[in-house]
Design a protein around this motif. Structure first.
Motif, PDB file in Angstrom:
ATOM      1  N   CYS A   1       0.843  -1.197   0.000  1.00  0.00           N
ATOM      2  CA  CYS A   1       0.000   0.000   0.000  1.00  0.00           C
ATOM      3  C   CYS A   1       0.878   1.247   0.000  1.00  0.00           C
ATOM      4  CB  CYS A   1      -0.924   0.006   1.209  1.00  0.00           C
ATOM      5  SG  CYS A   1      -2.172  -1.309   1.209  1.00  0.00           S
ATOM      6  N   ASP A   2       0.290   2.356  -0.379  1.00  0.00           N
ATOM      7  CA  ASP A   2       1.052   3.603  -0.457  1.00  0.00           C
ATOM      8  C   ASP A   2       1.332   4.206   0.911  1.00  0.00           C
ATOM      9  OD1 ASP A   2       1.041   3.793  -3.415  1.00  0.00           O
ATOM     10  OD2 ASP A   2      -1.119   3.961  -3.122  1.00  0.00           O
ATOM     11  N   GLY A   3       0.639   3.744   1.926  1.00  0.00           N
ATOM     12  CA  GLY A   3       0.854   4.211   3.286  1.00  0.00           C
ATOM     13  C   GLY A   3       0.278   3.218   4.270  1.00  0.00           C
ATOM     14  N   GLN A   4       0.439   3.516   5.544  1.00  0.00           N
ATOM     15  CA  GLN A   4      -0.048   2.638   6.603  1.00  0.00           C
ATOM     16  C   GLN A   4      -0.750   3.459   7.677  1.00  0.00           C
ATOM     17  OE1 GLN A   4       0.215  -0.792   6.597  1.00  0.00           O
ATOM     18  NE2 GLN A   4       1.200  -0.640   4.589  1.00  0.00           N
ATOM     19  N   ILE A   5      -1.686   2.818   8.375  1.00  0.00           N
ATOM     20  CA  ILE A   5      -2.332   3.426   9.529  1.00  0.00           C
ATOM     21  C   ILE A   5      -2.527   2.358  10.588  1.00  0.00           C
ATOM     22  CG2 ILE A   5      -4.661   3.042   8.588  1.00  0.00           C
ATOM     23  CD1 ILE A   5      -5.497   5.660  10.054  1.00  0.00           C
ATOM     24  N   LEU A   6      -2.372   2.743  11.846  1.00  0.00           N
ATOM     25  CA  LEU A   6      -2.656   1.867  12.978  1.00  0.00           C
ATOM     26  C   LEU A   6      -3.383   2.657  14.055  1.00  0.00           C
ATOM     27  CD1 LEU A   6       0.671  -0.176  13.480  1.00  0.00           C
ATOM     28  CD2 LEU A   6      -1.537  -1.077  12.698  1.00  0.00           C
ATOM     29  N   VAL A   7      -4.152   1.943  14.851  1.00  0.00           N
ATOM     30  CA  VAL A   7      -4.734   2.528  16.057  1.00  0.00           C
ATOM     31  C   VAL A   7      -3.607   2.653  17.073  1.00  0.00           C
ATOM     32  CG1 VAL A   7      -6.370   2.143  17.951  1.00  0.00           C
ATOM     33  CG2 VAL A   7      -7.017   1.565  15.593  1.00  0.00           C
ATOM     34  N   TYR A   8      -3.405   3.852  17.606  1.00  0.00           N
ATOM     35  CA  TYR A   8      -2.203   4.066  18.417  1.00  0.00           C
ATOM     36  C   TYR A   8      -2.197   3.221  19.681  1.00  0.00           C
ATOM     37  CZ  TYR A   8      -3.948   7.059  22.256  1.00  0.00           C
ATOM     38  OH  TYR A   8      -4.556   7.536  23.386  1.00  0.00           O
ATOM     39  N   GLN A   9      -3.369   2.948  20.262  1.00  0.00           N
ATOM     40  CA  GLN A   9      -3.405   2.094  21.457  1.00  0.00           C
ATOM     41  C   GLN A   9      -2.951   0.671  21.140  1.00  0.00           C
ATOM     42  OE1 GLN A   9      -5.888   4.211  20.657  1.00  0.00           O
ATOM     43  NE2 GLN A   9      -6.899   5.040  22.461  1.00  0.00           N
ATOM     44  N   ASP A  10      -3.213   0.222  19.919  1.00  0.00           N
ATOM     45  CA  ASP A  10      -2.769  -1.110  19.504  1.00  0.00           C
ATOM     46  C   ASP A  10      -1.256  -1.159  19.363  1.00  0.00           C
ATOM     47  OD1 ASP A  10      -5.351  -2.130  19.405  1.00  0.00           O
ATOM     48  OD2 ASP A  10      -5.582  -1.802  17.249  1.00  0.00           O
ATOM     49  N   MET A  11      -0.695  -0.200  18.643  1.00  0.00           N
ATOM     50  CA  MET A  11       0.745  -0.257  18.361  1.00  0.00           C
ATOM     51  C   MET A  11       1.603   0.054  19.578  1.00  0.00           C
ATOM     52  SD  MET A  11       2.023   3.160  17.974  1.00  0.00           S
ATOM     53  CE  MET A  11       3.118   3.231  16.582  1.00  0.00           C
ATOM     54  N   LEU A  12       0.994   0.653  20.611  1.00  0.00           N
ATOM     55  CA  LEU A  12       1.720   0.922  21.853  1.00  0.00           C
ATOM     56  C   LEU A  12       1.362  -0.067  22.964  1.00  0.00           C
ATOM     57  CD1 LEU A  12       1.611   4.832  22.039  1.00  0.00           C
ATOM     58  CD2 LEU A  12       3.427   3.360  21.161  1.00  0.00           C
ATOM     59  N   ASN A  13       0.594  -1.108  22.613  1.00  0.00           N
ATOM     60  CA  ASN A  13       0.218  -2.153  23.568  1.00  0.00           C
ATOM     61  C   ASN A  13      -0.545  -1.581  24.767  1.00  0.00           C
ATOM     62  OD1 ASN A  13       0.017  -4.815  24.436  1.00  0.00           O
ATOM     63  ND2 ASN A  13       1.934  -4.753  25.582  1.00  0.00           N
ATOM     64  N   MET A  14      -1.480  -0.684  24.461  1.00  0.00           N
ATOM     65  CA  MET A  14      -2.293  -0.081  25.513  1.00  0.00           C
ATOM     66  C   MET A  14      -3.702  -0.665  25.566  1.00  0.00           C
ATOM     67  SD  MET A  14      -1.225   3.909  24.853  1.00  0.00           S
ATOM     68  CE  MET A  14      -2.380   4.550  26.056  1.00  0.00           C
ATOM     69  N   PHE A  15      -4.091  -1.403  24.526  1.00  0.00           N
ATOM     70  CA  PHE A  15      -5.432  -1.971  24.430  1.00  0.00           C
ATOM     71  C   PHE A  15      -5.305  -3.484  24.433  1.00  0.00           C
ATOM     72  CE2 PHE A  15      -9.172  -3.319  21.855  1.00  0.00           C
ATOM     73  CZ  PHE A  15     -10.169  -2.801  22.665  1.00  0.00           C
ATOM     74  N   SER A  16      -5.821  -4.130  25.468  1.00  0.00           N
ATOM     75  CA  SER A  16      -5.584  -5.560  25.662  1.00  0.00           C
ATOM     76  C   SER A  16      -6.813  -6.437  25.438  1.00  0.00           C
ATOM     77  CB  SER A  16      -5.059  -5.797  27.086  1.00  0.00           C
ATOM     78  OG  SER A  16      -5.991  -5.326  28.048  1.00  0.00           O
TER      79      SER A  16
ATOM     80  N   VAL B   1      -1.205  -6.060  13.765  1.00  0.00           N
ATOM     81  CA  VAL B   1      -0.620  -5.058  14.664  1.00  0.00           C
ATOM     82  C   VAL B   1       0.771  -5.486  15.131  1.00  0.00           C
ATOM     83  CG1 VAL B   1      -0.795  -3.965  16.928  1.00  0.00           C
ATOM     84  CG2 VAL B   1      -2.823  -4.152  15.476  1.00  0.00           C
ATOM     85  N   LYS B   2       1.708  -4.573  15.070  1.00  0.00           N
ATOM     86  CA  LYS B   2       3.024  -4.741  15.687  1.00  0.00           C
ATOM     87  C   LYS B   2       3.115  -3.794  16.867  1.00  0.00           C
ATOM     88  CE  LYS B   2       7.996  -4.128  14.937  1.00  0.00           C
ATOM     89  NZ  LYS B   2       9.087  -3.826  13.973  1.00  0.00           N
ATOM     90  N   ASN B   3       3.619  -4.301  17.988  1.00  0.00           N
ATOM     91  CA  ASN B   3       3.844  -3.444  19.158  1.00  0.00           C
ATOM     92  C   ASN B   3       5.177  -2.719  18.989  1.00  0.00           C
ATOM     93  OD1 ASN B   3       2.362  -5.938  21.273  1.00  0.00           O
ATOM     94  ND2 ASN B   3       1.446  -4.039  20.580  1.00  0.00           N
ATOM     95  N   PHE B   4       5.128  -1.413  18.796  1.00  0.00           N
ATOM     96  CA  PHE B   4       6.342  -0.621  18.626  1.00  0.00           C
ATOM     97  C   PHE B   4       6.891  -0.139  19.958  1.00  0.00           C
ATOM     98  CE2 PHE B   4       4.552  -0.629  14.422  1.00  0.00           C
ATOM     99  CZ  PHE B   4       5.646  -0.580  13.583  1.00  0.00           C
ATOM    100  N   ALA B   5       6.081  -0.211  21.002  1.00  0.00           N
ATOM    101  CA  ALA B   5       6.524   0.128  22.355  1.00  0.00           C
ATOM    102  C   ALA B   5       5.506  -0.446  23.329  1.00  0.00           C
ATOM    103  CB  ALA B   5       6.646   1.631  22.541  1.00  0.00           C
ATOM    104  N   ASN B   6       5.980  -0.897  24.483  1.00  0.00           N
ATOM    105  CA  ASN B   6       5.090  -1.468  25.489  1.00  0.00           C
ATOM    106  C   ASN B   6       4.659  -0.403  26.493  1.00  0.00           C
ATOM    107  OD1 ASN B   6       4.832  -4.260  24.724  1.00  0.00           O
ATOM    108  ND2 ASN B   6       6.991  -4.518  25.260  1.00  0.00           N
ATOM    109  N   VAL B   7       3.958   0.592  25.973  1.00  0.00           N
ATOM    110  CA  VAL B   7       3.511   1.695  26.815  1.00  0.00           C
ATOM    111  C   VAL B   7       2.499   1.217  27.856  1.00  0.00           C
ATOM    112  CG1 VAL B   7       2.312   3.915  26.805  1.00  0.00           C
ATOM    113  CG2 VAL B   7       4.001   3.399  25.033  1.00  0.00           C
TER     114      VAL B   7
END
Length: 275
Positions: A209-224, A231-237
């Motif tokens: 795809c020409d770009g990407q979007i994620l839900v920020y709570q998902d990518m920061l491991n805030m929504f369990s 989804v990739k966890n970019f930080a375990n916030v």
């Protein structure tokens, strides 16, 4: 420089990848905006990650406008896209244009997003004719979860795959400046991306795809509650927050917080006059 729909179109032509994240409040939008993200989507996903609903269907226009206003106040550089909630555009062209206009006039968004294929092209045309930029959304469209029978990958058979390609072309022809592709096979997303001149923004649609979007709570491991495969966890916030909350509770219980440096002083002479 402020991102605009021209930024998105130019990125498609030059092959530059676009980045988008969701945000729902001032503080988060401000942090995201400082990190050179091209666009912020105030998604109706707030129903699940902020309001605790089981899906997005209960989100209202008032919900969306409230959160979009907060995000706009925290954003200087990213393109802010307001997500039109369920039944805010499906019933009539009048509803579609009026509610899209509220995102621009009342909330300060620079564009709107709506879900659906050929069936919503009249709405897209009408909104664009009102000088409001539109981002489309194909594949797994969460507002159609009851029709899909759940959150499932879309476009896996020949009929559905062909329809997604045709829908993308029709959305482009209707005047949309970009299309979100959600939960479709990556090779199919590649075909769609190469058959239209507007950028595709993938979420569970592969790297073509020409770009990407994620839900920020998902990518920061805030929504369990659940974690989508894409989804990739970019930080375990989420873990950091839990650790911080626990430490706060511990220090309050022990009496070590607040310490002297966290307290304000008053002259003893003043205190003595109180008795």
């Amino acid at each position: 420089m402020k991102n605009s729909i021209s930024t998105f179109i130019s990125a498609k032509k030059s092959g530059e990848k676009l980045t988008m994240l969701t945000a729902y409040d001032y503080s988060t939008a401000k942090l995201i905006d400082e990190c050179n993200v091209n666009g912020i989507l105030v998604g109706d996903s707030l129903g699940m990650v902020c309001l605790g609903y089981k899906d997005t269907l209960s989100v209202t226009m008032d919900d969306m406008l409230h959160h979009t206003k907060a995000v706009v106040r925290g954003t200087k550089n990213a393109l802010v896209v307001g997500d039109m909630p369920f039944m805010s555009y499906q019933a009539s062209l009048y509803d579609a244009v009026t509610n899209a206009g509220r995102f621009i006039q009342e909330a300060g968004a620079q564009a709107i997003k709506l879900e659906g294929g050929a069936v919503v092209c009249p709405q897209i045309k009408a909104i664009v004719n009102a000088q409001i930029p539109v981002m489309g959304h194909l594949g797994l469209t969460p507002q159609s979860v009851n029709m899909f029978g759940g959150f499932k990958v879309q476009g896996k058979n020949i009929t559905d795959a062909q329809k997604l390609i045709e829908d993308a072309k029709k959305i482009e022809a209707a005047g949309a400046f970009a299309i979100v592709l959600e939960c479709i096979p990556s090779k199919l997303a590649n075909i769609i991306s190469s058959n239209i001149t507007i950028p595709t923004i993938g979420i569970g649609a592969g790297g073509g795809c020409d770009g990407q979007i994620l839900v920020y709570q998902d990518m920061l491991n805030m929504f369990s509650d659940f974690k989508p495969k894409f989804v990739k966890n970019f930080a375990n916030v989420g873990d950091l927050m839990r650790d911080g909350f626990k430490l706060y509770v511990k220090e309050v219980n022990e009496g070590t917080f607040p310490a002297k440096e966290h307290c304000f002083k008053i002259d003893d002479e003043i205190l003595n006059k109180l008795y």
